[in-house]
Design an enzyme around this catalytic site. Structure first.
Site, mmCIF file in Angstrom:
data_model
loop_
_atom_site.group_PDB
_atom_site.id
_atom_site.type_symbol
_atom_site.label_atom_id
_atom_site.label_comp_id
_atom_site.label_asym_id
_atom_site.label_seq_id
_atom_site.Cartn_x
_atom_site.Cartn_y
_atom_site.Cartn_z
ATOM 1 C CG ASP A 221 -2.051 0.945 1.134
ATOM 2 O OD1 ASP A 221 -2.726 0.943 0.097
ATOM 3 O OD2 ASP A 221 -2.288 1.690 2.099
ATOM 4 C CD GLU A 268 -2.303 2.519 -3.134
ATOM 5 O OE1 GLU A 268 -2.604 3.366 -4.017
ATOM 6 O OE2 GLU A 268 -1.861 2.807 -2.024
ATOM 7 C CG ASP A 321 -9.107 1.649 1.182
ATOM 8 O OD1 ASP A 321 -9.522 1.152 2.251
ATOM 9 O OD2 ASP A 321 -7.901 1.837 0.944
#
Length: 420
Positions: A221, A268, A321
């Protein structure tokens, strides 16, 4: 929480009567408070009957992180869950005499923490073997940062930007933008990248290596934070006055590759991506992410349209998300929804989830992913709302949702788009 209690019954560590009160009709949401209040009581009963064995000894020897983690968790209980920065100074600072004292004082709790990890990893490895036998691969996911109150920050404090009291000097977050006028204040301690570089990024290499043992691909991430990261003074109430600082860049990933070989990593790279971030992605060779929901912004031409994708990408209909596609329709500007209708050639909102899936599956991206919620076409089933506490990570799929009809439909579209 993920330890299967039925397996512990089969191992003779629990009786059915000891878990029968926990077996209830599945609910649409996970009740974490109930888990916290009941799960450990049952696991302690199992631990009381557990007899260490050769496999357990080998597990302790292999998982070198356990010593710090289990002591940290035992200390958390001892100090009534207080942050480690509020512990007595001798153990907060990991003085050798204090480590020895508390290791002896809390030995039973330390062993209980080790037992839970042993049972979890044993079950996880069985799950991985089962998945691989079915030719199913698993994707792991790690954040770029760790929590301020964590075994990592306590046991490796020299690698984090902490003051003499172990409190963060600067913390992570995002700058102000159209979505958040004051930016996002995450609060994670930042890394001392110079200290990490001095020992060859050993902490990161071990972190990647450990995670790659329990998954086949690993999504990292906030990849852009390796090129440059937003640093916010720890005392600030918002992210408004942070500043960009230079990260380790490709040097970190060269070290990882040198130690472990080329890893199956997904970067990401969502949000604002500078030319420098794009260059870092090119240097690593990792696939970046494309989220189809982001394509339909009627205000501008988007890089997230499938006709703009490169092959070395991973396309998602939406991520954990985001809203589900059905939920996105209810929370998105009408002009954006109309754009999706036009691009995907559909007329009804109820057709959008599968239209998104087919579009992603038919793209040139090497890998395409859709949350199960999109296959089911459900609206009120978002997994996570970043920055908000409460109802996150609680969505549960009902077994009745997983029908043969759905499997056939997924199989058909997968073959049709050449992804079988």
């Amino acid at each position: 929480y993920f330890i299967d209690l039925d397996i512990l019954v089969s191992e003779g560590l629990l009786e059915n009567s000891e878990i029968s009160h926990l077996v209830k009709a599945p609910t649409p949401k996970v009740n974490y408070q109930e888990l916290y209040e009941t799960r450990f009581l049952v696991l302690r009963k199992a631990f009381a009957r557990f007899k260490p064995c050769k496999a357990y000894a080998e597990f302790l020897e292999e998982h070198t992180w356990l010593a710090d983690y289990t002591l940290f968790m035992a200390l958390k209980g001892h100090f009534h869950q207080a942050s480690f920065t509020d512990w007595d100074s001798d153990i907060k600072n990991r003085e050798e005499v204090a480590i020895k004292k508390y290791s002896e004082l809390l030995s039973d709790e330390i062993n209980f923490q080790s037992f839970m990890q042993f049972e979890f990893f044993k079950q996880l490895e069985a799950l991985l073997a089962y998945a691989h036998a079915k030719q199913v691969h698993l994707i792991g996911d790690i954040p770029i940062y760790v929590a301020a109150d964590s075994a990592d920050a306590w046991s490796n404090s020299r690698l984090f930007l902490l003051d003499e009291n172990k409190n963060p000097i600067k913390v992570a977050g995002c700058p102000p933008d159209a979505f958040a006028a004051d930016g996002q204040l995450w609060g994670n301690p930042l890394y001392r990248w110079d200290a990490m570089k001095q020992d060859g990024y050993k902490w990161w290499i071990e972190r990647i290596a450990r995670n790659m043992k329990i998954c086949d691909l690993l999504r990292i991430d906030h990849f852009r934070g390796f090129e440059s990261y937003f640093a916010i003074p720890a005392e600030d109430a918002t992210a408004a006055f942070g500043s960009w600082e230079i990260g380790p860049g490709v040097d970190l990933f060269n070290a990882i590759n040198a130690a472990l070989g080329k890893q199956n990593i997904i970067a990401e790279d969502l949000g604002y991506v500078s030319d420098a971030v794009k260059e870092l992605l090119r240097q690593t060779g990792y696939p970046g992410m494309k989220v189809l929901q982001f394509a339909f912004d009627s205000r501008e031409e988007s890089d997230y349209y499938p006709h703009n994708y490169d092959k070395n990408t991973v396309v998602y209909t939406g991520t954990h998300d985001n809203y589900t596609v059905a939920g996105w329709v209810d929370h998105t500007h009408a002009n954006d929804v109309a754009l999706a209708f036009e691009y995907l050639n559909v007329e009804k909102a109820s057709d959008l989830p599968w239209a998104f899936i087919k579009c992603a599956w038919a793209s040139v991206s090497d890998l395409s992913i859709a949350p199960m919620q999109d296959f089911l076409g459900v609206a009120d089933a978002r997994m996570n709302t970043p920055g908000l506490m409460g109802d996150n990570w609680s969505y549960r799929i009902a077994s009745d949702d997983l029908t043969d009809e759905l499997a056939k439909k997924i199989n058909r579209i997968t073959k049709l788009c050449g992804r079988a």
